[in-house]
Scaffold this motif. Structure first.
Motif: not given
Length: 347
Positions: A156-157, A297-300, A184-186
């Protein structure tokens, strides 16, 4: 004609064979079809270079064993037939180097070869005990440390740093909506994001609940008849609705290219567009261009879920991971640093 179209079905009519081939095409994800085509091109070239003839159906067990042996060793310092074949494949652009291919690459090509045997209702030569054992030994002998698909998870940061570079232009509004939706959608894959249409976005609950529903017609782990509907709330939902409002699109591709004059163009983004957008935002944020890939983004998403204490099962409902073992890796990386056993000697 592709290998799929050349499939032979000796026990059925030509019309039924054609219908079955078309059924395979329609019932298999496009990415899988493309992988099959690439792998069969490689296999056919390897077989011709090694044996002077094209693949046979069913293939001989000796050929399957040779395929494993030729791809289970580093050929850089091993002159001989296997090295000569590898050099031919490199010249054709089908192989990158003489070094030993990754076990995952070998497994994928074998899986493609087996798939074409199944299409013909034929037994796979890779099911033979000796061939199976050689494959297992090759996998173990060439095991490598797990390399993540992204250098760093975009937690997120870091995501907030990227979002801060998105201004009020059409490009900035689009990029903000894409990045927030992907996270945000997973933790959506880049192809899933660019494949979305306006018709896949449900806004019925937005006015009352601030909730947007996203329908994924096809993913790596689901089919069209299983199309999941995923919720997206808060800032991410508002960012997506804002993009819909300013772009004034009501049908067709959800995310559009934006011209240099900052006008949305009426066509779909390229499947790899999210990678380009992410790199652009990384540079604007003062981060290295290779700091992360779209998989970050997925890993995050999963890493942030672990940091925030969200149950693994809840995160998997959004990420759509089929394997808890795979999803657990992200949780394990976070949890081990918080394990009390790491602080037995104190500060």
């Amino acid at each position: 004609m592709t290998p799929l179209a050349r499939a032979s079905h000796p026990q059925i009519s030509e019309a039924d064979a054609a219908a079955l081939t078309e059924l395979y095409r329609r019932g298999t994800p496009a990415n899988t079809l493309r992988a099959w085509e690439r792998d069969m091109a490689y296999i056919a070239a390897w077989k011709m270079a090694s044996f002077g003839r094209p693949p046979a159906w069913p293939e001989d067990e000796k050929v399957a064993l040779r395929f494993i042996l030729d791809h289970a060793q580093d050929l850089s310092e091993r002159p001989g037939a296997a090295q000569d074949v590898a050099m031919q494949l490199i010249a054709l652009g089908l192989r990158r180097a003489l070094t030993c291919p990754a076990s995952a690459t070998l497994d994928r090509r074998i899986a493609s070869w087996q798939a074409f045997h199944r299409m013909r209702n034929l037994a796979s030569p890779f099911a033979a005990p000796l061939v199976q054992q050689a494959r297992q030994k090759a996998r173990r002998a060439n095991a490598r440390p797990h390399n993540p698909k992204s250098a760093k998870p975009l937690t997120r940061d870091i995501l907030e740093t990227l979002l801060a570079t998105c201004d009020a232009s059409h490009r900035g509004i689009r990029d903000r909506a894409m990045l927030m939706l992907a996270f945000a959608s997973g933790g959506r894959r880049r192809s899933e994001v660019t494949a979305l249409n306006v018709e896949d976005i449900g806004l019925d609950d937005f006015a009352a609940k601030g909730l947007v529903w996203i329908r994924l017609l096809q993913t790596k782990t689901t089919r069209q008849d299983q199309a999941p509907r995923l919720p997206m709330k808060g800032r991410a939902a508002r960012a997506l609705v804002h993009w819909l409002e300013v772009s004034k699109i009501s049908a067709g591709p959800l995310f559009l290219p934006v011209s240099l004059a900052d006008r949305p163009l009426p066509r779909r983004l390229a499947a790899d567009a999210l990678r380009t957008i992410l790199r652009h935002r990384l540079v604007l944020a003062g981060l290295p261009v290779d700091f992360a890939t779209p998989h970050g983004l997925r890993a995050g998403f999963l890493t942030q879920a672990a940091l925030d204490g969200a149950p693994l099962a809840a995160a998997m409902k959004l990420s759509l991971h089929r394997s808890a073992v795979q999803a657990q890796r992200y949780y394990a990386d976070v949890e081990i640093s918080e394990n009390p056993a790491t602080d037995l000697l104190g500060d």
